[in-house]
Design a protein around this motif. Structure first.
Motif, PDB file in Angstrom:
ATOM      1  N   LYS A 170       0.844  -1.199   0.000  1.00  0.00           N
ATOM      2  CA  LYS A 170       0.000   0.000   0.000  1.00  0.00           C
ATOM      3  C   LYS A 170       0.877   1.246   0.000  1.00  0.00           C
ATOM      4  CE  LYS A 170      -0.508  -0.692   4.963  1.00  0.00           C
ATOM      5  NZ  LYS A 170      -0.103  -2.076   5.061  1.00  0.00           N
ATOM      6  N   TRP A 171       0.249   2.353  -0.397  1.00  0.00           N
ATOM      7  CA  TRP A 171       0.881   3.675  -0.312  1.00  0.00           C
ATOM      8  C   TRP A 171       0.351   4.311   0.959  1.00  0.00           C
ATOM      9  CZ3 TRP A 171       4.359   6.436  -3.294  1.00  0.00           C
ATOM     10  CH2 TRP A 171       4.453   7.799  -3.020  1.00  0.00           C
ATOM     11  N   VAL A 172       1.225   4.705   1.850  1.00  0.00           N
ATOM     12  CA  VAL A 172       0.794   5.320   3.107  1.00  0.00           C
ATOM     13  C   VAL A 172       1.094   6.809   3.055  1.00  0.00           C
ATOM     14  CG1 VAL A 172       1.117   5.379   5.612  1.00  0.00           C
ATOM     15  CG2 VAL A 172       1.158   3.191   4.403  1.00  0.00           C
ATOM     16  N   GLY A 173       0.069   7.600   3.373  1.00  0.00           N
ATOM     17  CA  GLY A 173       0.208   9.050   3.374  1.00  0.00           C
ATOM     18  C   GLY A 173      -0.407   9.658   2.127  1.00  0.00           C
ATOM     19  N   ALA A 174      -0.269  10.951   1.993  1.00  0.00           N
ATOM     20  CA  ALA A 174      -0.813  11.664   0.834  1.00  0.00           C
ATOM     21  C   ALA A 174       0.284  11.832  -0.212  1.00  0.00           C
ATOM     22  CB  ALA A 174      -1.341  13.030   1.256  1.00  0.00           C
ATOM     23  N   PHE A 175      -0.134  12.005  -1.451  1.00  0.00           N
ATOM     24  CA  PHE A 175       0.813  12.371  -2.493  1.00  0.00           C
ATOM     25  C   PHE A 175       1.082  13.865  -2.345  1.00  0.00           C
ATOM     26  CE2 PHE A 175      -1.188   8.554  -4.068  1.00  0.00           C
ATOM     27  CZ  PHE A 175      -0.117   7.855  -4.608  1.00  0.00           C
ATOM     28  N   GLN A 176       2.315  14.289  -2.641  1.00  0.00           N
ATOM     29  CA  GLN A 176       2.645  15.712  -2.479  1.00  0.00           C
ATOM     30  C   GLN A 176       1.946  16.576  -3.513  1.00  0.00           C
ATOM     31  OE1 GLN A 176       6.835  16.497  -2.179  1.00  0.00           O
ATOM     32  NE2 GLN A 176       7.094  15.083  -0.487  1.00  0.00           N
ATOM     33  N   ARG A 177       1.753  16.037  -4.718  1.00  0.00           N
ATOM     34  CA  ARG A 177       1.089  16.813  -5.766  1.00  0.00           C
ATOM     35  C   ARG A 177       0.366  15.887  -6.727  1.00  0.00           C
ATOM     36  NH1 ARG A 177       6.782  19.016  -6.908  1.00  0.00           N
ATOM     37  NH2 ARG A 177       7.793  17.282  -7.924  1.00  0.00           N
ATOM     38  N   LYS A 178      -0.500  16.499  -7.494  1.00  0.00           N
ATOM     39  CA  LYS A 178      -1.342  15.775  -8.442  1.00  0.00           C
ATOM     40  C   LYS A 178      -0.506  14.921  -9.394  1.00  0.00           C
ATOM     41  CE  LYS A 178      -3.886  17.389 -12.314  1.00  0.00           C
ATOM     42  NZ  LYS A 178      -4.724  18.375 -12.954  1.00  0.00           N
ATOM     43  N   GLN A 179       0.576  15.479  -9.942  1.00  0.00           N
ATOM     44  CA  GLN A 179       1.390  14.750 -10.921  1.00  0.00           C
ATOM     45  C   GLN A 179       2.018  13.497 -10.316  1.00  0.00           C
ATOM     46  OE1 GLN A 179       1.348  15.550 -14.243  1.00  0.00           O
ATOM     47  NE2 GLN A 179       2.230  13.503 -14.388  1.00  0.00           N
ATOM     48  N   ASP A 180       2.332  13.518  -9.004  1.00  0.00           N
ATOM     49  CA  ASP A 180       2.890  12.331  -8.354  1.00  0.00           C
ATOM     50  C   ASP A 180       1.888  11.173  -8.404  1.00  0.00           C
ATOM     51  OD1 ASP A 180       5.164  13.789  -7.793  1.00  0.00           O
ATOM     52  OD2 ASP A 180       4.739  14.011  -5.652  1.00  0.00           O
ATOM     53  N   PHE A 181       0.629  11.479  -8.097  1.00  0.00           N
ATOM     54  CA  PHE A 181      -0.413  10.444  -8.147  1.00  0.00           C
ATOM     55  C   PHE A 181      -0.559   9.918  -9.577  1.00  0.00           C
ATOM     56  CE2 PHE A 181      -4.918   9.484  -9.053  1.00  0.00           C
ATOM     57  CZ  PHE A 181      -5.021   8.305  -8.332  1.00  0.00           C
ATOM     58  N   ILE A 182      -0.602  10.826 -10.550  1.00  0.00           N
ATOM     59  CA  ILE A 182      -0.753  10.414 -11.952  1.00  0.00           C
ATOM     60  C   ILE A 182       0.421   9.522 -12.372  1.00  0.00           C
ATOM     61  CG2 ILE A 182      -0.782  11.274 -14.344  1.00  0.00           C
ATOM     62  CD1 ILE A 182      -2.344  13.750 -13.223  1.00  0.00           C
ATOM     63  N   ASP A 183       1.637   9.893 -11.992  1.00  0.00           N
ATOM     64  CA  ASP A 183       2.815   9.096 -12.339  1.00  0.00           C
ATOM     65  C   ASP A 183       2.743   7.700 -11.735  1.00  0.00           C
ATOM     66  OD1 ASP A 183       3.775  11.304 -13.710  1.00  0.00           O
ATOM     67  OD2 ASP A 183       5.283  11.835 -12.195  1.00  0.00           O
ATOM     68  N   VAL A 184       2.274   7.607 -10.493  1.00  0.00           N
ATOM     69  CA  VAL A 184       2.173   6.306  -9.821  1.00  0.00           C
ATOM     70  C   VAL A 184       1.137   5.416 -10.509  1.00  0.00           C
ATOM     71  CG1 VAL A 184       1.374   5.179  -7.687  1.00  0.00           C
ATOM     72  CG2 VAL A 184       3.101   6.986  -7.580  1.00  0.00           C
ATOM     73  N   VAL A 185      -0.061   5.934 -10.789  1.00  0.00           N
ATOM     74  CA  VAL A 185      -1.081   5.072 -11.412  1.00  0.00           C
ATOM     75  C   VAL A 185      -0.695   4.713 -12.847  1.00  0.00           C
ATOM     76  CG1 VAL A 185      -3.015   5.628  -9.897  1.00  0.00           C
ATOM     77  CG2 VAL A 185      -2.671   6.971 -11.959  1.00  0.00           C
ATOM     78  N   GLU A 186      -0.002   5.601 -13.550  1.00  0.00           N
ATOM     79  CA  GLU A 186       0.484   5.247 -14.891  1.00  0.00           C
ATOM     80  C   GLU A 186       1.494   4.110 -14.815  1.00  0.00           C
ATOM     81  OE1 GLU A 186       1.952   8.911 -16.623  1.00  0.00           O
ATOM     82  OE2 GLU A 186       0.009   9.338 -17.554  1.00  0.00           O
ATOM     83  N   ALA A 187       2.406   4.166 -13.844  1.00  0.00           N
ATOM     84  CA  ALA A 187       3.408   3.099 -13.682  1.00  0.00           C
ATOM     85  C   ALA A 187       2.727   1.776 -13.343  1.00  0.00           C
ATOM     86  CB  ALA A 187       4.415   3.479 -12.588  1.00  0.00           C
ATOM     87  N   ILE A 188       1.720   1.820 -12.477  1.00  0.00           N
ATOM     88  CA  ILE A 188       0.995   0.601 -12.114  1.00  0.00           C
ATOM     89  C   ILE A 188       0.247   0.056 -13.330  1.00  0.00           C
ATOM     90  CG2 ILE A 188      -0.928  -0.304 -10.729  1.00  0.00           C
ATOM     91  CD1 ILE A 188       0.135   1.527  -8.447  1.00  0.00           C
ATOM     92  N   PHE A 189      -0.395   0.934 -14.081  1.00  0.00           N
ATOM     93  CA  PHE A 189      -1.127   0.504 -15.274  1.00  0.00           C
ATOM     94  C   PHE A 189      -0.182  -0.130 -16.297  1.00  0.00           C
ATOM     95  CE2 PHE A 189      -2.960   1.332 -19.522  1.00  0.00           C
ATOM     96  CZ  PHE A 189      -4.134   0.612 -19.393  1.00  0.00           C
ATOM     97  N   ARG A 190       0.941   0.528 -16.579  1.00  0.00           N
ATOM     98  CA  ARG A 190       1.904  -0.031 -17.552  1.00  0.00           C
ATOM     99  C   ARG A 190       2.429  -1.380 -17.080  1.00  0.00           C
ATOM    100  NH1 ARG A 190       3.574   5.302 -17.894  1.00  0.00           N
ATOM    101  NH2 ARG A 190       5.371   4.901 -16.557  1.00  0.00           N
ATOM    102  N   GLY A 191       2.762  -1.482 -15.795  1.00  0.00           N
ATOM    103  CA  GLY A 191       3.251  -2.752 -15.256  1.00  0.00           C
ATOM    104  C   GLY A 191       2.189  -3.830 -15.352  1.00  0.00           C
ATOM    105  N   ALA A 192       0.961  -3.493 -14.998  1.00  0.00           N
ATOM    106  CA  ALA A 192      -0.141  -4.465 -15.041  1.00  0.00           C
ATOM    107  C   ALA A 192      -0.379  -4.956 -16.461  1.00  0.00           C
ATOM    108  CB  ALA A 192      -1.416  -3.840 -14.470  1.00  0.00           C
ATOM    109  N   MET A 193      -0.290  -4.054 -17.439  1.00  0.00           N
ATOM    110  CA  MET A 193      -0.496  -4.450 -18.838  1.00  0.00           C
ATOM    111  C   MET A 193       0.587  -5.412 -19.316  1.00  0.00           C
ATOM    112  SD  MET A 193      -3.341  -3.186 -19.613  1.00  0.00           S
ATOM    113  CE  MET A 193      -3.475  -3.385 -21.381  1.00  0.00           C
TER     114      MET A 193
END
Length: 151
Positions: free
Chosen positions: A103-126
């Protein structure tokens, strides 16, 4: 189109969204809407949801709801907010330099950090991966102490 973040309070709702979210990253934020850090994270999620909507579904899980305690216990949610990721009903893990990849614990510092993380997860999952490396630099990853009970 208006995007809202659904709040789940029942185990059946969580089961259903995990089962029914296909070919998208499912982001579940576990926490309380009264917690300041959860509110900070929710704001980032809300501001990001439109941009990631083609490959991500985001929902909030109220950990104070007695019915979802099974998930709180299963994922060992001791610090909030905690964010868990799924893809096609598989729990996606992320190596962000801590001992806990679940899990990710805590808040993301900014919007782009969250977007980068979900993109990395999506690419890895694919590519069939169940664990991905966190794309953020270490200084933008929240630090916390893992507390082990009964050790």
């Amino acid at each position: 189109m208006e995007y809202i973040l659904r709040t789940l309070t029942k185990k059946e709702e969580v089961d259903s969204i995990i089962r029914d979210t296909i070919d998208k990253v499912l982001v579940l934020r576990l926490g309380r809407s009264s917690d300041p850090l959860c509110l900070q994270l929710d704001d980032i999620l809300y501001k990001s949801v439109r941009e990631v909507s083609k490959f991500t579904t985001v929902a909030l899980v109220d950990i104070d709801s007695e019915d979802v305690r099974v998930y709180v216990k299963y994922f060992d949610i001791t610090l909030i907010p905690s964010t868990i990721f799924f893809f096609n009903a598989h729990h996606m893990k992320m190596d962000s330099g801590s001992a806990d990849h679940t899990k990710w614990v805590g808040a993301f510092q900014r919007k782009q950090d969250f977007i980068d993380v979900v993109e990395a997860i999506f690419r890895g999952a694919m590519k069939g991966k169940l664990i991905v490396t966190c794309p953020l630099p270490p200084e933008r990853i929240p630090k916390f102490q893992l507390l082990y009970k009964d050790v």
